[in-house]
Design an enzyme around this catalytic site. Structure first.
Site, PDB file in Angstrom:
ATOM      1  N   GLU A 239       0.845  -1.198   0.000  1.00 18.68           N
ATOM      2  CA  GLU A 239       0.000   0.000   0.000  1.00 18.68           C
ATOM      3  C   GLU A 239       0.887   1.257   0.000  1.00 18.68           C
ATOM      4  O   GLU A 239       2.037   1.212   0.427  1.00 18.68           O
ATOM      5  CB  GLU A 239      -0.912  -0.069   1.257  1.00 18.68           C
ATOM      6  CG  GLU A 239      -1.781   1.108   1.534  1.00 18.68           C
ATOM      7  CD  GLU A 239      -2.830   1.386   0.470  1.00 18.68           C
ATOM      8  OE1 GLU A 239      -2.451   1.602  -0.685  1.00 18.68           O
ATOM      9  OE2 GLU A 239      -4.022   1.430   0.800  1.00 18.68           O
ATOM     10  N   ASP A 240       0.334   2.362  -0.480  1.00 20.53           N
ATOM     11  CA  ASP A 240       1.116   3.599  -0.479  1.00 20.53           C
ATOM     12  C   ASP A 240       1.126   4.275   0.885  1.00 20.53           C
ATOM     13  O   ASP A 240       2.163   4.647   1.409  1.00 20.53           O
ATOM     14  CB  ASP A 240       0.620   4.578  -1.569  1.00 20.53           C
ATOM     15  CG  ASP A 240      -0.874   4.895  -1.487  1.00 20.53           C
ATOM     16  OD1 ASP A 240      -1.576   4.348  -0.607  1.00 20.53           O
ATOM     17  OD2 ASP A 240      -1.361   5.692  -2.316  1.00 20.53           O
TER      18      ASP A 240
ATOM     19  N   ASP B  52      -3.766   6.110   6.369  1.00 23.69           N
ATOM     20  CA  ASP B  52      -4.178   7.380   6.973  1.00 23.69           C
ATOM     21  C   ASP B  52      -5.194   7.071   8.077  1.00 23.69           C
ATOM     22  O   ASP B  52      -4.830   6.865   9.226  1.00 23.69           O
ATOM     23  CB  ASP B  52      -4.749   8.271   5.868  1.00 23.69           C
ATOM     24  CG  ASP B  52      -5.074   9.676   6.338  1.00 23.69           C
ATOM     25  OD1 ASP B  52      -4.660  10.056   7.435  1.00 23.69           O
ATOM     26  OD2 ASP B  52      -5.753  10.410   5.589  1.00 23.69           O
TER      27      ASP B  52
ATOM     28  N   PHE C 175      -0.750  16.483   3.480  1.00 24.28           N
ATOM     29  CA  PHE C 175      -1.123  15.750   2.279  1.00 24.28           C
ATOM     30  C   PHE C 175       0.109  15.635   1.378  1.00 24.28           C
ATOM     31  O   PHE C 175       0.668  16.636   0.939  1.00 24.28           O
ATOM     32  CB  PHE C 175      -2.276  16.437   1.538  1.00 24.28           C
ATOM     33  CG  PHE C 175      -2.896  15.529   0.514  1.00 24.28           C
ATOM     34  CD1 PHE C 175      -3.852  14.596   0.890  1.00 24.28           C
ATOM     35  CD2 PHE C 175      -2.494  15.588  -0.811  1.00 24.28           C
ATOM     36  CE1 PHE C 175      -4.403  13.731  -0.050  1.00 24.28           C
ATOM     37  CE2 PHE C 175      -3.042  14.729  -1.759  1.00 24.28           C
ATOM     38  CZ  PHE C 175      -4.003  13.804  -1.374  1.00 24.28           C
TER      39      PHE C 175
ATOM     40  N   ARG D  95       2.105  11.894  -9.715  1.00 23.75           N
ATOM     41  CA  ARG D  95       2.556  10.518  -9.437  1.00 23.75           C
ATOM     42  C   ARG D  95       3.989  10.294  -9.911  1.00 23.75           C
ATOM     43  O   ARG D  95       4.699   9.453  -9.390  1.00 23.75           O
ATOM     44  CB  ARG D  95       1.640   9.508 -10.141  1.00 23.75           C
ATOM     45  CG  ARG D  95       0.226   9.464  -9.598  1.00 23.75           C
ATOM     46  CD  ARG D  95      -0.485   8.221 -10.114  1.00 23.75           C
ATOM     47  NE  ARG D  95      -1.932   8.316 -10.002  1.00 23.75           N
ATOM     48  CZ  ARG D  95      -2.618   8.026  -8.895  1.00 23.75           C
ATOM     49  NH1 ARG D  95      -1.995   7.642  -7.806  1.00 23.75           N
ATOM     50  NH2 ARG D  95      -3.934   8.121  -8.875  1.00 23.75           N
TER      51      ARG D  95
HETATM   52  P1  5GP Z   1      -7.279   5.655   4.586  1.00 18.65           P
HETATM   53  O1  5GP Z   1      -8.351   4.721   4.128  1.00 18.65           O
HETATM   54  O2  5GP Z   1      -6.193   4.972   5.400  1.00 18.65           O
HETATM   55  O3  5GP Z   1      -7.834   6.861   5.279  1.00 18.65           O
HETATM   56  O4  5GP Z   1      -6.613   6.275   3.301  1.00 18.65           O
HETATM   57  C1  5GP Z   1      -5.793   5.540   2.490  1.00 18.65           C
HETATM   58  C2  5GP Z   1      -5.796   6.078   1.091  1.00 18.65           C
HETATM   59  O5  5GP Z   1      -6.050   7.493   1.055  1.00 18.65           O
HETATM   60  C3  5GP Z   1      -4.434   5.895   0.486  1.00 18.65           C
HETATM   61  O6  5GP Z   1      -4.333   4.666  -0.173  1.00 18.65           O
HETATM   62  C4  5GP Z   1      -4.330   7.088  -0.445  1.00 18.65           C
HETATM   63  O7  5GP Z   1      -4.897   6.760  -1.688  1.00 18.65           O
HETATM   64  C5  5GP Z   1      -5.174   8.162   0.200  1.00 18.65           C
HETATM   65  N1  5GP Z   1      -4.370   9.104   0.998  1.00 18.65           N
HETATM   66  C6  5GP Z   1      -4.336   9.272   2.325  1.00 18.65           C
HETATM   67  N2  5GP Z   1      -3.481  10.240   2.701  1.00 18.65           N
HETATM   68  C7  5GP Z   1      -2.951  10.705   1.550  1.00 18.65           C
HETATM   69  C8  5GP Z   1      -1.951  11.709   1.256  1.00 18.65           C
HETATM   70  O8  5GP Z   1      -1.372  12.395   2.113  1.00 18.65           O
HETATM   71  N3  5GP Z   1      -1.660  11.883  -0.057  1.00 18.65           N
HETATM   72  C9  5GP Z   1      -2.238  11.153  -1.056  1.00 18.65           C
HETATM   73  N4  5GP Z   1      -1.865  11.423  -2.303  1.00 18.65           N
HETATM   74  N5  5GP Z   1      -3.165  10.219  -0.824  1.00 18.65           N
HETATM   75  C10 5GP Z   1      -3.505   9.980   0.470  1.00 18.65           C
END
Ligand code: 5GP
Length: 176
Positions: free
Chosen positions: A98-99, A102, A151, A164
């Protein structure tokens, strides 16, 4: 149009050193085992492609796509499975790549989807972790970097489909 160069948070060299360390750890943990690596599109594709080159084990690669953010910088609280893997993972060692984690909702949803498919093991590698907004606790087995609540973009991560291709991780500057 003026070229916008976002401020760097994590440099190319720092990313590359960290990925080598993660690859070494994964190689050691999966001694004598095969691995199904599941790359979470689109954000993890750059990280995943660099990471698998540092894992010295037989790997089969799968892709999955979930959406939670749309074009905003705030989570919508909904996760939709947009594209599924094609392999049967029953009895297999699975590594989800995963990237960023959050709130944890995306990865928790993905872990739940995988668990019912009865893999032998499921581990998680995440390039980034923002602990501040975590609502759905998840165990990140292989973490690149813990970051503050900004972010971020670049190295696969986008804002509204852009950035990207940046080779480093930058901070999105409001107004750009
Ligand atoms: P979560 O479900 O954990 O809240 O969010 C995960 C997804 O939200 C990540 O896979 C990503 O796509 C997006 N995301 C969360 N924080 C960021 C951020 O700081 N930058 C970017 N580009 N995407 C984020």
């Amino acid at each position: 149009m003026e070229l916008y160069t976002p401020e760097a948070l994590i440099t190319e060299d720092e990313i590359s050193l960290r990925i080598q360390a993660l690859g070494n750890a994964i190689t050691k943990d999966f001694e004598d085992e095969d691995l199904v690596v599941i790359c979470v599109l689109k954000g993890a594709f750059v990280f995943c492609s660099d990471l698998i080159k540092k894992i010295n084990r037989p790997i089969s690669l799968e892709f999955i796509s979930l959406s939670s953010y749309g074009d905003s910088t705030n989570s919508s609280g909904n996760v939709r499975l947009e594209m599924d893997i094609t392999a049967n993972i029953e009895g297999k060692n699975v590594l989800i790549v995963e990237d960023i984690v959050d709130t944890g909702l995306t990865i928790k949803t993905l872990m739940d989807i995988m668990a019912v498919r009865k893999p032998k093991t499921v581990k998680l590698a995440s390039l980034l972790f923002k602990p501040v907004k975590l609502k759905h606790p998840v165990k990140i087995d292989y973490l690149g970097f813990e970051i503050e609540d900004k972010f971020v973009i670049g190295y696969g991560l986008d804002y509204a489909g852009r950035y990207r291709e940046l080779p480093y991780i930058g901070i999105l500057n409001a107004g750009n």
